[in-house]
Scaffold this motif. Structure first.
Motif, short mmCIF file in Angstrom:
data_model
loop_
_atom_site.label_atom_id
_atom_site.label_comp_id
_atom_site.label_asym_id
_atom_site.label_seq_id
_atom_site.Cartn_x
_atom_site.Cartn_y
_atom_site.Cartn_z
N ASP A 90 33.24 5.37 -36.89
CA ASP A 90 33.13 6.81 -37.11
C ASP A 90 34.51 7.41 -37.20
O ASP A 90 35.53 6.73 -37.00
N PRO A 151 28.96 6.43 -41.15
CA PRO A 151 28.56 7.69 -41.80
C PRO A 151 28.70 7.59 -43.32
O PRO A 151 29.62 6.94 -43.83
N ASP A 191 24.87 5.81 -40.02
CA ASP A 191 24.91 5.85 -38.56
C ASP A 191 23.68 6.53 -37.95
O ASP A 191 23.15 6.09 -36.93
N ASN A 217 27.45 13.84 -33.58
CA ASN A 217 28.69 13.09 -33.46
C ASN A 217 29.83 13.91 -34.05
O ASN A 217 29.75 15.13 -34.10
#
Length: 406
Positions: A90, A151, A191, A217
């Motif tokens: 991430d 992502p 994700d 997130n």
């Protein structure tokens, strides 16, 4: 989930997967219960179970006492039967875990740093694999594969503080680079999809069949689960809620239509604190704030609840899930506070009632879900597409604001 199978010889492999899946989801189960769930004869179940026990995938855990007749033997997945590695890449961290066949974490390597470049990731991922081997946490012969949770549009979305060099992720051959450091199958997914898979197998998904998962997130993400299976959509991007329109009220009381990805995320919470002279860059620092910092967080959560309540109402009207789950790296206490505020805002605004829950798998949700992908594939459960990440042309300025201070 439907486990009905066939007794035909040509369906032997499929029946084996059906039995494994039934034990994985419903253990402990007796042979008689397996026959009922899978629609197979007791003789067929006996043959399959004996082979699974011999292969080290299933164990006879205990005898079930208290009933008439011969006590039934309860069957469970053997934790040592297979292993899996999952990594969550991430914009603000890298987490790599190794789990056993029941999803229990045997090892974890975590790096808290923003904007890892591809070469840095490969070096750190290789080191993590070496650490797991050195500590003998993985039986290489029983490693089902490697799952990666990433992502969408990692190097493209213009998030807060993104360096120009981060665009290297856009054309990076992630699958090829990982396959170069491991001989095992590689599975890749978004994700939020991965986090939802982890919740299906190890969290509230064992009780709730259909839900929408909101991943809080660095940026916001989402995934839709229908009858225990993730609905990925025709293009593989179902659940991308960052573009969902919501109304923002400015200081003059005037409403403006914005995308929720421009308003709600961990990066935007950090930016709110930074604007008030408090530099926070990690969830741990967020959880350790003093009274003034906590008050500023509460202020932001109250505003975010309005946006989230509207977004959740859109989701509920379109998908009609049993519940909406909120998980991710946001500290548990803040997720709980956000849920309470969102419920209050929904009532105040007269929005359709929606059941909200905090996801069971929170901080490492995406990494655990990534590790669940190879296990799901081996067990015959609905698993992630083993192909490359599906991508469509889309430009969204998620979490766009002033860059963070040094």
């Amino acid at each position: 989930m439907n486990f009905l199978g066939s007794n035909a010889e040509q369906a032997a492999a499929r029946n084996r997967q059906l039995v494994l899946a039934a034990i994985h989801r419903g253990a402990p189960l007796s042979r008689t219960e397996l026959a009922e769930r899978c629609g197979l004869t007791k003789q067929a179940i006996a043959r399959i179970v004996d082979r699974l026990v011999d292969d080290g995938l299933v164990i006879e855990a205990r005898r079930r006492h208290g009933l008439r007749g011969q006590p039934a033997i309860e069957l469970e997945i053997d934790p040592e039967g297979m292993f899996s590695v999952g990594a969550n890449i991430d914009r603000d961290h890298l987490t790599v875990v190794v789990v056993d066949a029941t999803g229990t974490v045997r090892g974890r390597v975590h790096h808290e740093k923003s904007f890892f470049l591809p070469d840095e990731f490969i070096a750190l991922f290789s080191d993590a694999l070496s650490t797991f081997r050195r500590r003998k946490l993985v039986d290489e012969g029983r490693l089902a594969g490697v799952g990666l949770a990433v992502p969408d549009w990692l190097g493209e979305i213009d998030v807060i503080g993104r360096p120009d060099a981060y665009a290297a992720w856009t054309d990076f051959d992630l699958r090829g680079a990982v396959e170069a450091v491991t001989p095992h199958p590689v599975f890749i997914d978004n994700d939020a999809n991965a986090a939802a898979l982890g919740e299906i197998d190890y969290g509230l998904g064992t009780e709730i069949g259909s839900f929408f998962y909101i991943l809080a997130n660095a940026c916001v993400g989402g995934a839709l689960v229908i009858d225990g299976v993730r609905h990925k959509g025709a293009g593989g991007i179902n659940g991308e809620i960052g573009c969902l329109p919501v109304r923002e009220i400015d200081a003059n009381g005037v409403g403006h239509i914005r995308q929720i990805g421009e308003l709600f995320s961990m990066f935007l919470l950090y930016d709110h604190l930074r604007a008030h002279g408090i530099v926070v860059q990690t969830p741990a620092e967020l959880a350790a704030l003093d009274g003034r910092g906590r008050a500023l967080v509460s202020e932001w959560l109250a505003r975010a609840a309005g946006w989230l309540a509207e977004a959740v109402s859109h989701i509920a009207l379109i998908a009609d899930p049993e519940a909406v789950l909120i998980g991710g790296r946001m500290p548990v206490r803040l997720i709980d506070q956000l849920i309470v505020e969102t419920q209050k805002e929904s009532l105040r605004a007269g929005l359709p009632p929606v059941t909200l829950h905090r996801a069971v798998c929170s901080e490492d949700a995406a990494a655990l879900g990534a590790a669940a992908m190879p296990l799901a594939h081996r067990l015959g459960l609905p698993s992630a597409d083993a192909g490359q990440l599906k991508r469509v042309p889309l430009r969204v300025d998620h979490a766009r604001a002033a860059p963070p201070s040094a």
